[in-house]
Write an enzyme that holds these catalytic residues in place. Structure first.
Site, mmCIF file in Angstrom:
data_model
loop_
_atom_site.group_PDB
_atom_site.id
_atom_site.type_symbol
_atom_site.label_atom_id
_atom_site.label_comp_id
_atom_site.label_asym_id
_atom_site.label_seq_id
_atom_site.Cartn_x
_atom_site.Cartn_y
_atom_site.Cartn_z
ATOM 1 N N ASN A 14 0.861 -1.180 0.000
ATOM 2 C CA ASN A 14 0.000 0.000 0.000
ATOM 3 C C ASN A 14 0.900 1.233 0.000
ATOM 4 O O ASN A 14 1.463 1.588 1.027
ATOM 5 C CB ASN A 14 -0.892 -0.031 1.259
ATOM 6 N N TRP A 15 1.015 1.843 -1.182
ATOM 7 C CA TRP A 15 1.918 2.992 -1.311
ATOM 8 C C TRP A 15 1.270 4.299 -0.856
ATOM 9 O O TRP A 15 1.887 5.362 -0.929
ATOM 10 C CB TRP A 15 2.423 3.107 -2.757
ATOM 11 N N LYS A 16 -0.002 4.236 -0.497
ATOM 12 C CA LYS A 16 -0.726 5.423 0.010
ATOM 13 C C LYS A 16 -0.483 6.613 -0.922
ATOM 14 O O LYS A 16 -0.495 6.440 -2.136
ATOM 15 C CB LYS A 16 -0.298 5.697 1.456
ATOM 16 N N HIS A 101 -9.865 1.409 4.475
ATOM 17 C CA HIS A 101 -8.623 1.617 5.238
ATOM 18 C C HIS A 101 -8.897 2.617 6.359
ATOM 19 O O HIS A 101 -9.665 3.569 6.181
ATOM 20 C CB HIS A 101 -7.519 2.129 4.309
ATOM 21 N N GLU A 103 -7.262 4.997 7.468
ATOM 22 C CA GLU A 103 -6.991 6.411 7.160
ATOM 23 C C GLU A 103 -8.200 7.050 6.486
ATOM 24 O O GLU A 103 -8.492 8.229 6.705
ATOM 25 C CB GLU A 103 -5.710 6.517 6.308
ATOM 26 N N GLU A 174 -5.944 -4.629 10.672
ATOM 27 C CA GLU A 174 -4.945 -3.575 10.831
ATOM 28 C C GLU A 174 -5.274 -2.755 12.075
ATOM 29 O O GLU A 174 -6.044 -1.778 11.994
ATOM 30 C CB GLU A 174 -4.962 -2.649 9.612
ATOM 31 N N GLY A 180 2.009 2.382 10.796
ATOM 32 C CA GLY A 180 3.012 3.438 10.628
ATOM 33 C C GLY A 180 3.709 3.842 11.913
ATOM 34 O O GLY A 180 4.374 4.878 11.956
ATOM 35 N N SER A 221 2.817 -1.994 10.650
ATOM 36 C CA SER A 221 4.252 -2.075 10.973
ATOM 37 C C SER A 221 4.862 -3.441 10.663
ATOM 38 O O SER A 221 5.740 -3.915 11.384
ATOM 39 C CB SER A 221 4.502 -1.683 12.438
ATOM 40 N N GLY A 242 2.682 -1.147 4.387
ATOM 41 C CA GLY A 242 2.810 0.262 4.018
ATOM 42 C C GLY A 242 4.277 0.647 3.908
ATOM 43 O O GLY A 242 4.927 0.417 2.884
#
Ligand code: PGA
Length: 267
Positions: A14-16, A101, A103, A174, A180, A221, A242
């Site tokens: 997941n490159w966000k 997600h 976020e 998650e 992160g 993580s 991530g």
């Protein structure tokens, strides 16, 4: 591209919103180069930003890696300024889509009911959904983590048919406090939730349906050193990655470690 057998671990990058358009294509090319000639058991999915999908697709040509998007809208077309249709994603060669997600839930107000509609839409268009669920630190401290995850999962899936044919749906656990932060859930915490998720799926679908069409991932993580704590035949089926997916050499090491861990554990 033929799908690997169902036992293959799934590793999702997941490159966000971390990379530019040209940078994403370069990164995909670097990954392809570094994986060239490696025999891998794992299925790898790259999820760049929407704008980078076409360039990454082109860069991945000739590799066994597949393309995923980070979100999808629930309707096919219409007056939805700024949204992205599942039809457009399919047109670009997208196979997987991350839905719900944390976020997006936290920063953009995405609700369980919006997520439920997105799941139905993705399944209807042959996109493989990666449904994200997970509790906040506060909810875990209160002992409400299982309740929260079961609620998110049930609300997202209660109106969804099981994936048709050879289709799949991945549930990614998650925990928000692990994303992160460099502080992953312990294997014990994660595996306990894996059981909870499986039970919640069994409450919604038949056992054969769950066994055939549903898989779980761990995210939060994950790095090359800890990934084998989570992924294995009796644990999660793969990982949602991530930070550690942003550096090609690190990500390739992570994949190699899963490949080796998987074969060791399977003996
Ligand atoms: P992380 O992100 O690996 O950087 O914790 C995971 C995710 O948000 O999917």
């Amino acid at each position: 591209m033929p799908r690997r057998p169902s036992l293959s671990p799934l590793i999702v990058a997941n490159w966000k919103m971390q990379l530019g358009v040209a940078e994403s294509a370069q990164q995909a090319t670097a990954l392809k180069e570094q994986r060239r000639g490696l025999k891998s058991r794992s299925q790898v999915v790259i999820c760049p930003s929407f704008l980078s999908l076409a360039g990454v697709k082109k860069a991945l040509r000739g590799s066994d890696m597949e393309l995923g998007a980070q979100d999808v809208f629930w309707d096919d077309r219409g007056a939805y300024t700024g949204e992205v249709s599942p039809i457009n994603l399919r047109e670009l060669g997208v196979e997987y889509v991350i839905i719900g997600h944390s976020e997006r839930r936290q920063l953009l107000g995405e609700t369980d009911s919006m997520i439920a509609r997105k799941i139905i839409s993705a399944l209807g268009h042959g996109l493989t959904p990666i449904l994200c669920v997970g509790e906040t630190a506060h909810e875990r401290n209160d002992g409400r983590q299982e309740m929260v995850v079961v609620r998110q999962l049930t609300n997202a899936l209660k109106s969804a048919p099981p994936p048709a044919g050879h289709g799949r749906l991945y549930v990614a656990y998650e925990p928000i406090w692990a994303i992160g932060t460099g502080e992953p859930a312990s294997a014990e915490q994660a595996l306990a939730m894996n059981d909870v998720i499986r039970q919640a799926l069994l409450d919604l679908y038949s056992q054969p349906q769950v066994e055939t069409s549903f898989r779980t991932l761990y995210g939060g993580s994950v790095n090359p050193g800890n990934v084998c704590d989570y992924v294995g035949p009796k644990a999660f089926h793969g990982a949602l990655v991530g930070t550690a997916s942003l550096e090609p050499a690190t990500f390739v090491t992570l994949i190699n470690n899963i490949d080796q861990g998987f074969s060791v554990k399977r003996l």
